[in-house]
Design a protein around this motif. Structure first.
Motif, PDB file in Angstrom:
ATOM      1  N   LEU A 189       0.827  -1.203   0.000  1.00  0.00           N
ATOM      2  CA  LEU A 189       0.000   0.000   0.000  1.00  0.00           C
ATOM      3  C   LEU A 189       0.863   1.255   0.000  1.00  0.00           C
ATOM      4  O   LEU A 189       0.549   2.236  -0.694  1.00  0.00           O
ATOM      5  CB  LEU A 189      -0.920  -0.014   1.219  1.00  0.00           C
ATOM      6  N   ASP A 190       1.951   1.233   0.740  1.00  0.00           N
ATOM      7  CA  ASP A 190       2.847   2.389   0.767  1.00  0.00           C
ATOM      8  C   ASP A 190       3.491   2.604  -0.603  1.00  0.00           C
ATOM      9  O   ASP A 190       3.593   3.749  -1.075  1.00  0.00           O
ATOM     10  CB  ASP A 190       3.920   2.174   1.837  1.00  0.00           C
ATOM     11  N   ASP A 191       3.907   1.521  -1.247  1.00  0.00           N
ATOM     12  CA  ASP A 191       4.485   1.644  -2.593  1.00  0.00           C
ATOM     13  C   ASP A 191       3.445   2.153  -3.594  1.00  0.00           C
ATOM     14  O   ASP A 191       3.760   2.985  -4.461  1.00  0.00           O
ATOM     15  CB  ASP A 191       5.036   0.297  -3.052  1.00  0.00           C
ATOM     16  N   ALA A 192       2.216   1.651  -3.478  1.00  0.00           N
ATOM     17  CA  ALA A 192       1.157   2.099  -4.386  1.00  0.00           C
ATOM     18  C   ALA A 192       0.817   3.570  -4.152  1.00  0.00           C
ATOM     19  O   ALA A 192       0.543   4.313  -5.101  1.00  0.00           O
ATOM     20  CB  ALA A 192      -0.088   1.233  -4.197  1.00  0.00           C
ATOM     21  N   ARG A 197      -4.001   4.598  -9.778  1.00  0.00           N
ATOM     22  CA  ARG A 197      -5.159   4.815  -8.906  1.00  0.00           C
ATOM     23  C   ARG A 197      -5.837   3.495  -8.562  1.00  0.00           C
ATOM     24  O   ARG A 197      -6.167   3.237  -7.394  1.00  0.00           O
ATOM     25  CB  ARG A 197      -6.144   5.748  -9.599  1.00  0.00           C
ATOM     26  N   GLU A 198      -6.062   2.637  -9.558  1.00  0.00           N
ATOM     27  CA  GLU A 198      -6.720   1.356  -9.312  1.00  0.00           C
ATOM     28  C   GLU A 198      -5.881   0.472  -8.394  1.00  0.00           C
ATOM     29  O   GLU A 198      -6.420  -0.209  -7.511  1.00  0.00           O
ATOM     30  CB  GLU A 198      -6.976   0.649 -10.649  1.00  0.00           C
ATOM     31  N   GLU A 199      -4.577   0.476  -8.599  1.00  0.00           N
ATOM     32  CA  GLU A 199      -3.705  -0.344  -7.758  1.00  0.00           C
ATOM     33  C   GLU A 199      -3.720   0.139  -6.314  1.00  0.00           C
ATOM     34  O   GLU A 199      -3.773  -0.665  -5.373  1.00  0.00           O
ATOM     35  CB  GLU A 199      -2.282  -0.313  -8.314  1.00  0.00           C
ATOM     36  N   TYR A 200      -3.705   1.453  -6.136  1.00  0.00           N
ATOM     37  CA  TYR A 200      -3.707   1.993  -4.775  1.00  0.00           C
ATOM     38  C   TYR A 200      -4.984   1.623  -4.038  1.00  0.00           C
ATOM     39  O   TYR A 200      -4.933   1.141  -2.892  1.00  0.00           O
ATOM     40  CB  TYR A 200      -3.551   3.515  -4.821  1.00  0.00           C
ATOM     41  N   TYR A 201      -6.131   1.815  -4.666  1.00  0.00           N
ATOM     42  CA  TYR A 201      -7.392   1.535  -3.979  1.00  0.00           C
ATOM     43  C   TYR A 201      -7.644   0.035  -3.835  1.00  0.00           C
ATOM     44  O   TYR A 201      -8.347  -0.387  -2.908  1.00  0.00           O
ATOM     45  CB  TYR A 201      -8.552   2.211  -4.713  1.00  0.00           C
TER      46      TYR A 201
END
Length: 393
Positions: free
Chosen positions: A198-201, A278-282
């Protein structure tokens, strides 16, 4: 036969709809949902077709080649799966992944990417085929049979790997999840691992936002690419409107991050990168929150079980207001019995049942070739009730 269809068809459709509801994101287009749902339905159609096919085979006299509508259903399932696998799903996947600004360009990008992939794979296969022919390993007349053998081998090997994983992993995971201490350790490991992702995303999304904003700031209003940049700006505005608490942190420009304003394709690349970040982060955020909530609920369950004497065998949740009245007290007791006692026992029972089924499948597969030996549990059950259609199916 129709009684079984009336039961199995709604059951299969319900499984597909529940899976779609669980995995689908809020912004997935309807045609994607329909395509994925139909693809999963074709995969799960064996739940309907295999029992019906078994009964058709048993009920027909020996050497009877006509099996009615079941062959049509098998053909429909096979060719639907074939077309979805090699044409429809890759085309839609490439279309949705493309960052172009028009439907035509997105479709063209998808077709180009898929044709390139098939060209590379086909070239490798053709090279191997020519090599085998020149080495006299196969003859030109046997190419079709060789291709069919390769296809069947690929399916069997892939199925064996997946089946082997499922036969051992599913019962084992059910048994381990029933143990609270083990489950806490697993969740702690998953939370720590997901926190890093999550931090990397978050960093990747922050970088993408900074690049998009910098590109927009340096582009004049009369630039021919400005309409495309406005689309990206609208994406950013909508993103911050949907999640006002998101703050880009640590975003920085790379060496080639200011080269997106050269042509339409570069702008499409920028849009695609922003959307994927954006999709990867969420996605990671959703998984992280799911694991955290499960860990907190598990901790809540353990505390309620340890304090059962003082609470009067009532479940006191830390995530919702206390229930009131007689019905509230009854619901608290029912929730305590389910979460603290019954659920873990049912998980262990399910693990034992699944483990027994796995052992039965392995035993049946191991004794498949010897003639006159039938150690298949499913074959024994079918043969014992082969005169009753409902029980067979």
């Amino acid at each position: 036969m129709w009684v079984f269809y009336l039961i199995s068809l709604p059951l299969t459709l319900g499984m597909v709809l529940m899976t779609l509801r669980y995995f689908a994101g809020p912004e997935v287009p309807r045609y994607v949902l329909f395509t994925v749902g139909y693809t999963w339905f074709c995969s799960l159609s064996i739940i309907i077709l295999v029992p019906a096919d078994i009964w058709t085979t048993i009920s027909n006299p020996p050497h009877h080649n006509e099996n009615g509508g079941i062959s049509v259903l098998w053909s429909l399932s096979y060719w639907s799966t074939f077309l979805l696998t090699w044409a429809v799903v890759p085309l839609i996947q490439g279309f949705e992944d493309a960052g172009d600004f028009t439907v035509t360009e997105r479709l063209r990008t998808s077709v180009h990417a898929n044709l390139l992939f098939y060209l590379i794979v086909g070239s490798i296969g053709l090279f191997g085929l020519i090599l085998l022919i020149t080495m006299h390993k196969i003859r030109s007349r046997g190419v079709l049979g060789f291709a069919m053998a390769c296809s069947n081998t690929f399916g069997l090997v892939t199925g064996a790997f997946l089946l082997g994983f499922g036969l051992s992993e599913i019962p084992k995971s059910c048994w381990k999840n029933a143990d609270w201490t083990t489950r806490q350790k697993v969740l702690s490991h998953k939370i720590a691992k997901m926190a890093v992702k999550l931090d990397d995303a978050h960093q990747d999304l922050s970088n993408a936002i900074v690049v998009a904003q910098a590109t927009s700031n340096q582009m004049s209003k009369r630039d021919p690419l400005r309409p495309y940049m406005n689309v990206i700006d609208d994406m950013l505005t909508q993103m911050f409107k949907e999640d006002p608490f998101f703050k880009p942190q640590g975003g920085r420009l790379g060496e080639n991050d200011m080269d997106y304003d050269t042509d339409e394709k570069s702008m499409a690349t920028l849009r695609r990168h922003l959307r994927r970040a954006r999709e990867e982060y969420y996605r990671y955020k959703s998984e992280y929150m799911t694991y955290v909530m499960e860990a907190l609920e598990l901790e809540d369950t353990i505390k309620n079980y340890d304090r059962r004497s003082s609470t009067g065998w009532k479940y006191i949740s830390s995530f919702r207001p206390a229930r009131t009245g007689k019905i509230g007290a009854l619901l608290d007791t029912v929730e305590f019995v389910w979460k603290c006692i019954l659920r873990k026992q049912i998980q262990k029972l399910l693990a034992i049942i699944l483990g027994t089924m796995s052992a039965a499948i392995l035993l049946a597969e191991a004794t498949l070739l010897p003639s006159g030996v039938d150690l298949s549990l499913f074959s024994i059950l079918v043969n014992s009730v082969k005169s009753e259609e409902v029980f067979v199916q």
